[in-house]
Design a protein around this motif. Structure first.
Motif, mmCIF file in Angstrom:
data_model
loop_
_atom_site.group_PDB
_atom_site.id
_atom_site.type_symbol
_atom_site.label_atom_id
_atom_site.label_comp_id
_atom_site.label_asym_id
_atom_site.label_seq_id
_atom_site.Cartn_x
_atom_site.Cartn_y
_atom_site.Cartn_z
ATOM 1 N N ASP A 71 0.828 -1.050 0.004
ATOM 2 C CA ASP A 71 0.060 -0.157 -0.029
ATOM 3 C C ASP A 71 1.056 1.258 -0.047
ATOM 4 N N ALA A 72 0.424 2.449 -0.373
ATOM 5 C CA ALA A 72 1.251 3.578 -0.439
ATOM 6 C C ALA A 72 1.775 4.165 0.871
ATOM 7 N N LEU A 73 0.674 4.177 1.781
ATOM 8 C CA LEU A 73 1.167 4.837 2.870
ATOM 9 C C LEU A 73 2.320 4.071 3.856
ATOM 10 N N ALA A 128 5.523 5.070 1.861
ATOM 11 C CA ALA A 128 5.964 6.435 2.205
ATOM 12 C C ALA A 128 6.661 6.677 3.619
ATOM 13 N N VAL A 129 6.084 5.783 4.378
ATOM 14 C CA VAL A 129 6.653 5.787 5.963
ATOM 15 C C VAL A 129 7.969 4.974 5.740
ATOM 16 N N ALA A 130 8.254 4.003 5.098
ATOM 17 C CA ALA A 130 9.613 3.258 4.910
ATOM 18 C C ALA A 130 10.468 4.242 4.011
ATOM 19 N N MET A 131 10.116 4.988 3.229
ATOM 20 C CA MET A 131 10.900 6.031 2.475
ATOM 21 C C MET A 131 11.568 7.069 3.433
ATOM 22 N N ALA A 132 10.589 7.325 4.386
ATOM 23 C CA ALA A 132 11.106 8.320 5.137
ATOM 24 C C ALA A 132 12.060 8.035 6.152
ATOM 25 N N ALA A 133 11.577 6.728 6.694
ATOM 26 C CA ALA A 133 12.428 6.066 7.738
ATOM 27 C C ALA A 133 13.763 5.682 7.118
ATOM 28 N N SER A 134 13.750 5.077 5.664
ATOM 29 C CA SER A 134 15.289 4.918 5.437
ATOM 30 C C SER A 134 15.947 6.195 5.019
ATOM 31 N N SER A 135 15.340 7.349 4.988
ATOM 32 C CA SER A 135 16.000 8.637 4.643
ATOM 33 C C SER A 135 16.381 9.167 6.085
ATOM 34 N N GLY A 136 16.170 8.554 7.049
ATOM 35 C CA GLY A 136 16.672 9.059 8.012
ATOM 36 C C GLY A 136 15.583 9.780 8.969
ATOM 37 N N ALA A 137 14.394 9.843 8.760
ATOM 38 C CA ALA A 137 13.418 10.649 9.398
ATOM 39 C C ALA A 137 13.362 9.961 11.029
ATOM 40 N N GLN A 138 13.114 11.156 11.910
ATOM 41 C CA GLN A 138 12.709 10.338 13.127
ATOM 42 C C GLN A 138 11.613 10.422 13.743
ATOM 43 N N ASP A 144 -15.790 1.825 4.191
ATOM 44 C CA ASP A 144 -15.426 0.575 4.920
ATOM 45 C C ASP A 144 -13.946 0.013 4.667
ATOM 46 N N GLU A 145 -13.165 0.503 3.775
ATOM 47 C CA GLU A 145 -11.770 0.517 3.714
ATOM 48 C C GLU A 145 -10.988 1.049 4.566
ATOM 49 N N PRO A 146 -10.362 0.173 5.413
ATOM 50 C CA PRO A 146 -9.244 1.002 6.547
ATOM 51 C C PRO A 146 -8.144 1.486 6.038
ATOM 52 N N VAL A 147 -7.878 2.525 6.517
ATOM 53 C CA VAL A 147 -6.191 2.982 6.372
ATOM 54 C C VAL A 147 -5.500 2.715 7.551
ATOM 55 N N ASP A 148 -4.358 2.176 7.149
ATOM 56 C CA ASP A 148 -3.599 1.463 8.205
ATOM 57 C C ASP A 148 -2.708 2.683 8.878
ATOM 58 N N THR A 149 -3.198 3.391 10.120
ATOM 59 C CA THR A 149 -2.606 4.217 10.840
ATOM 60 C C THR A 149 -1.468 3.839 11.583
ATOM 61 N N ASP A 150 -1.578 2.747 11.959
ATOM 62 C CA ASP A 150 -0.289 1.989 12.814
ATOM 63 C C ASP A 150 1.074 2.161 12.466
ATOM 64 N N VAL A 151 1.163 2.278 10.906
ATOM 65 C CA VAL A 151 2.578 2.269 10.326
ATOM 66 C C VAL A 151 2.748 3.928 10.522
ATOM 67 N N VAL A 152 1.779 4.840 10.799
ATOM 68 C CA VAL A 152 2.262 6.207 10.957
ATOM 69 C C VAL A 152 2.760 6.387 12.427
ATOM 70 N N ALA A 153 1.928 5.783 13.185
ATOM 71 C CA ALA A 153 2.392 5.844 14.537
ATOM 72 C C ALA A 153 3.630 5.234 14.845
ATOM 73 N N ASP A 154 4.008 4.118 14.312
ATOM 74 C CA ASP A 154 5.232 3.629 14.461
ATOM 75 C C ASP A 154 6.586 4.625 14.433
ATOM 76 N N LEU A 155 6.338 5.523 13.414
ATOM 77 C CA LEU A 155 7.078 6.540 13.103
ATOM 78 C C LEU A 155 7.203 7.869 13.773
ATOM 79 N N GLY A 156 5.687 8.151 14.189
ATOM 80 C CA GLY A 156 5.108 9.277 14.478
ATOM 81 C C GLY A 156 4.691 9.476 15.882
ATOM 82 N N GLY A 157 4.227 8.407 16.479
ATOM 83 C CA GLY A 157 3.828 8.430 17.602
ATOM 84 C C GLY A 157 2.178 8.371 17.633
ATOM 85 N N ASP A 158 1.571 8.522 18.867
ATOM 86 C CA ASP A 158 0.083 8.751 18.805
ATOM 87 C C ASP A 158 -0.318 10.036 18.234
ATOM 88 N N GLY A 159 -1.482 10.170 17.845
ATOM 89 C CA GLY A 159 -2.014 11.544 17.318
ATOM 90 C C GLY A 159 -1.489 12.305 16.295
#
Length: 112
Positions: free
Chosen positions: A50-52, A55-65, A79-94
């Motif tokens: 999936d795209a999100l 994009a998170v993997a690209m940010a992480a592999s480029s050194g984003a903290q 009804d089609e969910p968006v996986d926000t967990d992957v954003v929380a992995d690098l961004g935290g909650d919220g």
């Protein structure tokens, strides 16, 4: 709801990437330094992403903290969910995750 210009830019980038590649989904994320990373979904015989998460993997592999915001553009299905967990992995909650339809109209604002 009106988005801040830097958040609206994420939707514009994701929409443009999706249109340029004729894919189902585009995504963009912004890191703590204001850098943006854009990706589209990948649908190969041996690799589907999936795209999100890409994009998170690209940010992480480029050194984003840390991520500040994310956007996904796709044909909207409530009804089609968006996986926000992957954003929380690098961004935290919220961290805001904006979901827009194919025309770039904001249809949902989620949080990681």
């Amino acid at each position: 709801m009106e988005l801040a210009p830097e958040d609206a830019k994420l939707i514009t980038l994701a929409k443009a990437a999706r249109a340029r590649t004729s894919t189902v989904e585009g995504a963009a994320v912004r890191d703590q330094d204001g850098r943006t990373y854009v990706a589209v979904n990948v649908d190969l015989p041996s690799l589907q992403l999936d795209a999100l998460p890409l994009a998170v993997a690209m940010a992480a592999s480029s050194g984003a903290q840390r991520l500040e915001a994310a956007a996904v553009v796709r044909d909207y299905e409530p009804d089609e969910p968006v996986d926000t967990d992957v954003v929380a992995d690098l961004g935290g909650d919220g961290v805001p995750v904006y979901v827009a339809d194919a025309a770039g109209n904001l249809v949902a604002e989620l949080a990681s």
